[in-house]
Design an enzyme around this catalytic site. Structure first.
Site, PDB file in Angstrom:
ATOM      1  N   GLU A 101      -8.616  -1.867  14.334  1.00 23.09           N
ATOM      2  CA  GLU A 101      -9.520  -2.143  13.203  1.00 23.09           C
ATOM      3  C   GLU A 101     -10.763  -2.816  13.785  1.00 23.09           C
ATOM      4  O   GLU A 101     -10.749  -4.001  14.100  1.00 23.09           O
ATOM      5  CB  GLU A 101      -8.833  -3.015  12.157  1.00 23.09           C
ATOM      6  CG  GLU A 101      -7.673  -2.285  11.495  1.00 23.09           C
ATOM      7  CD  GLU A 101      -7.225  -2.898  10.171  1.00 23.09           C
ATOM      8  OE1 GLU A 101      -8.027  -3.558   9.491  1.00 23.09           O
ATOM      9  OE2 GLU A 101      -6.047  -2.685   9.828  1.00 23.09           O
ATOM     10  N   LYS A 109       0.838  -1.205   0.000  1.00 22.24           N
ATOM     11  CA  LYS A 109       0.000   0.000   0.000  1.00 22.24           C
ATOM     12  C   LYS A 109       0.871   1.252   0.000  1.00 22.24           C
ATOM     13  O   LYS A 109       0.614   2.214  -0.719  1.00 22.24           O
ATOM     14  CB  LYS A 109      -0.881   0.040   1.257  1.00 22.24           C
ATOM     15  CG  LYS A 109      -2.016  -0.931   1.319  1.00 22.24           C
ATOM     16  CD  LYS A 109      -2.795  -0.621   2.596  1.00 22.24           C
ATOM     17  CE  LYS A 109      -3.967  -1.538   2.810  1.00 22.24           C
ATOM     18  NZ  LYS A 109      -4.746  -1.145   4.005  1.00 22.24           N
ATOM     19  N   ASP A 148      -8.401   1.451   4.435  1.00 23.65           N
ATOM     20  CA  ASP A 148      -8.896   0.096   4.647  1.00 23.65           C
ATOM     21  C   ASP A 148      -9.426  -0.404   3.318  1.00 23.65           C
ATOM     22  O   ASP A 148     -10.125   0.326   2.608  1.00 23.65           O
ATOM     23  CB  ASP A 148      -9.989   0.078   5.724  1.00 23.65           C
ATOM     24  CG  ASP A 148     -10.198  -1.314   6.284  1.00 23.65           C
ATOM     25  OD1 ASP A 148      -9.199  -2.048   6.451  1.00 23.65           O
ATOM     26  OD2 ASP A 148     -11.352  -1.688   6.564  1.00 23.65           O
ATOM     27  N   SER A 149      -9.078  -1.625   2.992  1.00 24.95           N
ATOM     28  CA  SER A 149      -9.474  -2.146   1.689  1.00 24.95           C
ATOM     29  C   SER A 149      -9.946  -3.580   1.822  1.00 24.95           C
ATOM     30  O   SER A 149      -9.702  -4.239   2.835  1.00 24.95           O
ATOM     31  CB  SER A 149      -8.308  -2.050   0.698  1.00 24.95           C
ATOM     32  OG  SER A 149      -7.114  -2.506   1.286  1.00 24.95           O
ATOM     33  N   HIS A 197      -8.559   0.232  -7.273  1.00 20.06           N
ATOM     34  CA  HIS A 197      -9.338   0.853  -6.202  1.00 20.06           C
ATOM     35  C   HIS A 197      -8.503   1.898  -5.454  1.00 20.06           C
ATOM     36  O   HIS A 197      -8.934   3.002  -5.199  1.00 20.06           O
ATOM     37  CB  HIS A 197      -9.824  -0.242  -5.252  1.00 20.06           C
ATOM     38  CG  HIS A 197      -8.738  -1.178  -4.770  1.00 20.06           C
ATOM     39  ND1 HIS A 197      -7.807  -1.735  -5.615  1.00 20.06           N
ATOM     40  CD2 HIS A 197      -8.413  -1.621  -3.521  1.00 20.06           C
ATOM     41  CE1 HIS A 197      -6.966  -2.486  -4.922  1.00 20.06           C
ATOM     42  NE2 HIS A 197      -7.317  -2.428  -3.641  1.00 20.06           N
ATOM     43  N   LYS A 239      -1.140  -0.895 -12.589  1.00 19.97           N
ATOM     44  CA  LYS A 239      -2.151  -1.244 -11.584  1.00 19.97           C
ATOM     45  C   LYS A 239      -2.776   0.015 -11.003  1.00 19.97           C
ATOM     46  O   LYS A 239      -3.991   0.101 -10.852  1.00 19.97           O
ATOM     47  CB  LYS A 239      -1.521  -2.100 -10.468  1.00 19.97           C
ATOM     48  CG  LYS A 239      -2.515  -2.422  -9.360  1.00 19.97           C
ATOM     49  CD  LYS A 239      -1.879  -3.096  -8.148  1.00 19.97           C
ATOM     50  CE  LYS A 239      -2.893  -3.178  -7.015  1.00 19.97           C
ATOM     51  NZ  LYS A 239      -2.322  -3.717  -5.766  1.00 19.97           N
TER      52      LYS A 239
HETATM   53  P1  ITT Z   1      -2.923  -1.797   7.120  1.00 18.18           P
HETATM   54  O1  ITT Z   1      -1.773  -1.776   8.087  1.00 18.18           O
HETATM   55  O2  ITT Z   1      -2.914  -0.632   6.173  1.00 18.18           O
HETATM   56  O3  ITT Z   1      -4.263  -1.994   7.770  1.00 18.18           O
HETATM   57  P2  ITT Z   1      -3.476  -4.383   5.915  1.00 18.18           P
HETATM   58  O4  ITT Z   1      -2.730  -5.262   4.960  1.00 18.18           O
HETATM   59  O5  ITT Z   1      -3.901  -4.997   7.209  1.00 18.18           O
HETATM   60  O6  ITT Z   1      -2.616  -3.070   6.163  1.00 18.18           O
HETATM   61  P3  ITT Z   1      -6.251  -4.017   5.228  1.00 18.18           P
HETATM   62  O7  ITT Z   1      -6.703  -4.224   6.627  1.00 18.18           O
HETATM   63  O8  ITT Z   1      -6.854  -2.921   4.438  1.00 18.18           O
HETATM   64  O9  ITT Z   1      -4.687  -3.776   5.149  1.00 18.18           O
HETATM   65  O10 ITT Z   1      -6.389  -5.422   4.502  1.00 18.18           O
HETATM   66  C1  ITT Z   1      -6.699  -5.500   3.191  1.00 18.18           C
HETATM   67  C2  ITT Z   1      -6.157  -6.804   2.643  1.00 18.18           C
HETATM   68  O11 ITT Z   1      -6.786  -6.975   1.366  1.00 18.18           O
HETATM   69  C3  ITT Z   1      -4.674  -6.750   2.381  1.00 18.18           C
HETATM   70  O12 ITT Z   1      -3.927  -7.272   3.449  1.00 18.18           O
HETATM   71  C4  ITT Z   1      -4.537  -7.610   1.126  1.00 18.18           C
HETATM   72  O13 ITT Z   1      -4.445  -8.966   1.475  1.00 18.18           O
HETATM   73  C5  ITT Z   1      -5.857  -7.347   0.419  1.00 18.18           C
HETATM   74  N1  ITT Z   1      -5.706  -6.235  -0.517  1.00 18.18           N
HETATM   75  C6  ITT Z   1      -6.083  -4.943  -0.376  1.00 18.18           C
HETATM   76  N2  ITT Z   1      -5.743  -4.208  -1.426  1.00 18.18           N
HETATM   77  C7  ITT Z   1      -5.117  -5.056  -2.261  1.00 18.18           C
HETATM   78  C8  ITT Z   1      -4.495  -4.903  -3.502  1.00 18.18           C
HETATM   79  O14 ITT Z   1      -4.396  -3.718  -4.104  1.00 18.18           O
HETATM   80  N3  ITT Z   1      -3.964  -5.966  -4.065  1.00 18.18           N
HETATM   81  C9  ITT Z   1      -4.015  -7.179  -3.494  1.00 18.18           C
HETATM   82  N4  ITT Z   1      -4.570  -7.417  -2.311  1.00 18.18           N
HETATM   83  C10 ITT Z   1      -5.104  -6.352  -1.689  1.00 18.18           C
END
Ligand code: ITT
Length: 221
Positions: A71, A47, A100-101, A203, A198
């Site tokens: 979270e 990210k 958050d994604s 998103h 990408k």
């Molecule tokens: P933070 O510290 O930012 O919370 P995180 O990895 O825990 O990092 P999220 O809670 O938003 O982030 O989890 C989203 C998950 O969804 C992330 O760990 C990936 O496995 C998946 N994900 C999100 N965006 C993605 C992307 O662009 N490409 C591939 N997988 C993605």
């Protein structure tokens, strides 16, 4: 290095700030601000790298902060971001952002959705592919919500990319579910694209573009 230098201007109250779904908490007094450095609170290097690639050519400096935030259990990305942003207010110097994604697979009733991080850590890409074995309807979407605090306003910006789950993992780039996600209109997975490719489709790229639009609009008063 180019820097965005913006004249200090008064913020506009009740601004329509967000391109997709949004919420703005507006400072009741006139505030002065300029944004060129943003702290991104995330433990996810993928990210962070995508945010830097998108924002730094526009003159922003993106500083990372891995302190984390709570979270909350919610099926709504916006609620997770809102709670996280509020928790960080007071302990972190603005401007800062979090994101958050999630990946939402229609044939799995939206799973893993907001639990994407947990699902990736437990099932991984192979687990999602197993759940979809013999499933023809493979539509899915990634969603991203960025929460941004500039010191007076909290703003939430959303990006969505429609696509489908591939039948097998392909590509080495990116992170998470990138090897199994094919964005709409494309044949390659995100993991088969450069980060810049990408970012133009994703998103996160859309949410980051909305953030830039917001900051630029704010800078014009
Ligand atoms: P933070 O510290 O930012 O919370 P995180 O990895 O825990 O990092 P999220 O809670 O938003 O982030 O989890 C989203 C998950 O969804 C992330 O760990 C990936 O496995 C998946 N994900 C999100 N965006 C993605 C992307 O662009 N490409 C591939 N997988 C993605």
């Amino acid at each position: 290095m180019s820097m965005i230098s913006r004249t200090l201007v008064p913020s506009r109250a009740n601004r329509e700030a967000v391109r997709f779904r949004s919420e703005t908490l507006t400072c009741p007094i006139v505030c002065l601000r300029t944004v060129s450095k943003i702290t991104f609170v995330t433990g996810n290097q993928g990210k962070l790298s995508e945010a830097r690639e998108r924002l730094e050519p526009l003159g922003f400096t993106v500083k990372s902060d891995a302190r984390g935030y709570t979270e909350i259990q919610s099926d709504d990305l916006l609620s997770v971001c809102r709670f996280g942003l509020r928790e960080l207010e007071g302990s972190l110097e603005a401007p800062f952002m979090l994101e958050d994604s999630g990946l939402f697979v229609d044939a799995l009733d939206g799973f893993p959705g907001v639990y994407a991080s947990f699902a990736y850590g437990t099932l991984g890409n192979d687990g999602i592919l197993s759940l979809l074995r013999d499933v023809e309807e493979r539509s899915a979407r990634f969603r991203s919500v960025i929460g941004f605090q500039d010191g007076s306003d909290a703003v939430f910006l959303e990006g969505i990319v429609e696509g489908r789950i591939a039948h097998e993992k392909r590509g080495d780039a990116g992170f998470g579910f990138d090897p199994i996600f094919v964005p709409e209109g494309q044949e390659r997975t995100f993991a088969e694209m450069t980060q810049a490719e990408k970012g133009r489709l994703s998103h996160r790229g859309q949410a980051l573009d909305a953030l830039v639009d917001h900051v630029n609009a704010d800078g014009q008063g």
